[in-house]
Motif scaffolding. Structure first.
Motif, PDB file in Angstrom:
ATOM      1  N   GLU A  39       0.846  -1.195   0.000  1.00  0.00           N
ATOM      2  CA  GLU A  39       0.000   0.000   0.000  1.00  0.00           C
ATOM      3  C   GLU A  39       0.879   1.242   0.000  1.00  0.00           C
ATOM      4  OE1 GLU A  39      -2.854   0.485   3.228  1.00  0.00           O
ATOM      5  OE2 GLU A  39      -3.671   2.311   2.303  1.00  0.00           O
ATOM      6  N   ASN A  45      -4.684   4.810  -2.315  1.00  0.00           N
ATOM      7  CA  ASN A  45      -5.858   5.427  -1.692  1.00  0.00           C
ATOM      8  C   ASN A  45      -6.331   6.606  -2.536  1.00  0.00           C
ATOM      9  OD1 ASN A  45      -5.965   4.145   1.195  1.00  0.00           O
ATOM     10  ND2 ASN A  45      -3.802   4.653   0.842  1.00  0.00           N
ATOM     11  N   GLU A  48      -8.126   1.903  -3.254  1.00  0.00           N
ATOM     12  CA  GLU A  48      -8.805   1.822  -1.956  1.00  0.00           C
ATOM     13  C   GLU A  48      -9.801   2.970  -1.853  1.00  0.00           C
ATOM     14  OE1 GLU A  48      -6.342   1.144   1.436  1.00  0.00           O
ATOM     15  OE2 GLU A  48      -5.216  -0.473   0.456  1.00  0.00           O
ATOM     16  N   ASP A  83     -11.854   0.534   1.961  1.00  0.00           N
ATOM     17  CA  ASP A  83     -10.895   0.758   3.043  1.00  0.00           C
ATOM     18  C   ASP A  83     -11.638   0.953   4.367  1.00  0.00           C
ATOM     19  OD1 ASP A  83      -8.451   1.104   4.240  1.00  0.00           O
ATOM     20  OD2 ASP A  83      -7.941   2.964   3.183  1.00  0.00           O
TER      21      ASP A  83
HETATM   22 MG    MG Z   1      -5.759   2.579   2.784  1.00  0.00          MG
END
Ligand code: MG
Ligand code: C2E
Ligand code: MG
Ligand code: MG
Length: 288
Positions: A59, A121, A152, A182
């Motif tokens: 991530e 994200n 996400e 998420d």
């Molecule tokens: Mg995240």
């Protein structure tokens, strides 16, 4: 503001008849400068597949290497970025950097040792833009295959924002990009995603994972979300795993993937590459 190619992000001054509040304008300028001057850093945290302990994905997590204040975590500056209306620019920068970095890992380590995917994200304000064009352009320009990118989706996304974004998310899905919810359970809205959008994964919020050993209600929520996710054919990832006992409890519940300090801290790319190379060397050549 307009986006430029490569990793650069150009920021246009807003035309303003009346002078903006000095503090807000100064903050916006400072953030714009940080984007332009390369003060932003991406750290990567491993997401581990529990069946074989392989780093299946990573991530991307933003940091700001501030010249005076040192390394800042997102909680320190993302609210100001949001306030300044710069989240879409920041997310675009992250997207390009992350796609470039995974492409580089595959080139230097090979497919077997590199993670299969990178998770990025996107903020709610980015979901209100033409982010599908941005994502497809980033994939095209970096040469990363669409199925290697997992987006996400934030738990705070408003349902109205989502319905406008749905067609764009579905377009990305058709191209092979993966979607993950998420912080599942932390917000009130994202259960609604499940009935309105096809997503391929969910991440159980670290608050439940942190409490599951001592609080039977947290344990029950982790079990419920895991069964729900698997029932819908989704990949389930537990966030915030900080010790081996939690990992054992999650494995017992059938959770497939985990992320947390116990499995690896967020780290700069060179350190992550070293870890992956070490693990590939230790596991030796693959046997059929
Ligand atoms: Mg995240
Ligand atoms: P998130 O996406 O839920 O990311 C997980 C956060 O949990 C990260 O915090 C990570 O460092 C932290 N974490 C990981 N393992 C553990 C653990 O075992 N225990 C604990 N207590 N924490 C753990 P971080 O890096 O400070 O990021 C915070 C949030 O900022 C992220 O939460 C995400 O919502 C946002 N964020 C970070 N990078 C980006 C970005 O590039 N774009 C956008 N839009 N948001 C970002
Ligand atoms: Mg999370
Ligand atoms: Mg979070």
């Amino acid at each position: 503001a307009k986006q430029a190619g490569g990793n650069r992000v150009e920021l246009e001054a807003e035309p303003c008849a009346t002078p903006a509040r000095p503090s807000a304008a100064a903050g916006r300028d400072r953030l714009a400068t940080a984007l332009e001057q390369g003060e932003l850093r991406l750290y990567y945290q491993p997401i581990v597949r529990l069946s074989d302990h392989r780093v299946q994905s990573i991530e991307a997590l933003i940091r700001w290497q501030h010249p005076e204040h040192g390394l800042l975590s997102p909680g320190r500056f993302l609210p100001a970025v949001h306030e300044a209306g710069l989240m879409p620019q920041l997310d675009e920068w992250v997207l390009r950097r992350a796609c470039t970095d995974l492409t580089g890992l595959i080139a230097s380590l090979g497919h077997a040792a590199a993670p299969d995917q990178v998770n990025v994200n996107l903020s709610t304000s980015t979901l209100a833009t033409a982010f599908d064009d941005t994502v497809l352009a980033a994939l095209h320009e970096t040469g990363l295959a669409a199925h290697r990118l997992r987006i996400e989706l934030p738990e705070d996304a408003e349902l109205e924002a989502l319905s406008a974004a749905r067609a764009r998310l579905e377009r990305l899905t058709r191209h092979g990009v993966l979607l993950t919810l998420d912080d599942m359970g932390a917000g009130s809205t994202n259960l609604r995603y499940l009935s309105s959008l096809t997503v391929q994964g969910m991440k159980i919020d670290q608050g439940f994972v942190g409490g599951m050993l001592h609080n039977s209600r947290d344990h029950a929520v982790v079990k419920l979300l895991t069964d729900l996710g698997h029932g819908l054919g989704m990949r389930v990832t537990a966030e915030g795993v900080e010790n081996g006992e939690q990992l054992a409890a999650l494995t017992e519940l059938g959770v497939g993937f985990a992320q947390g300090y116990h499995l690896g801290m967020p780290q700069p790319l060179p350190e992550l590459r070293q870890r992956l190379a070490r693990e590939a060397a230790a596991s030796g050549p693959a046997v059929a």
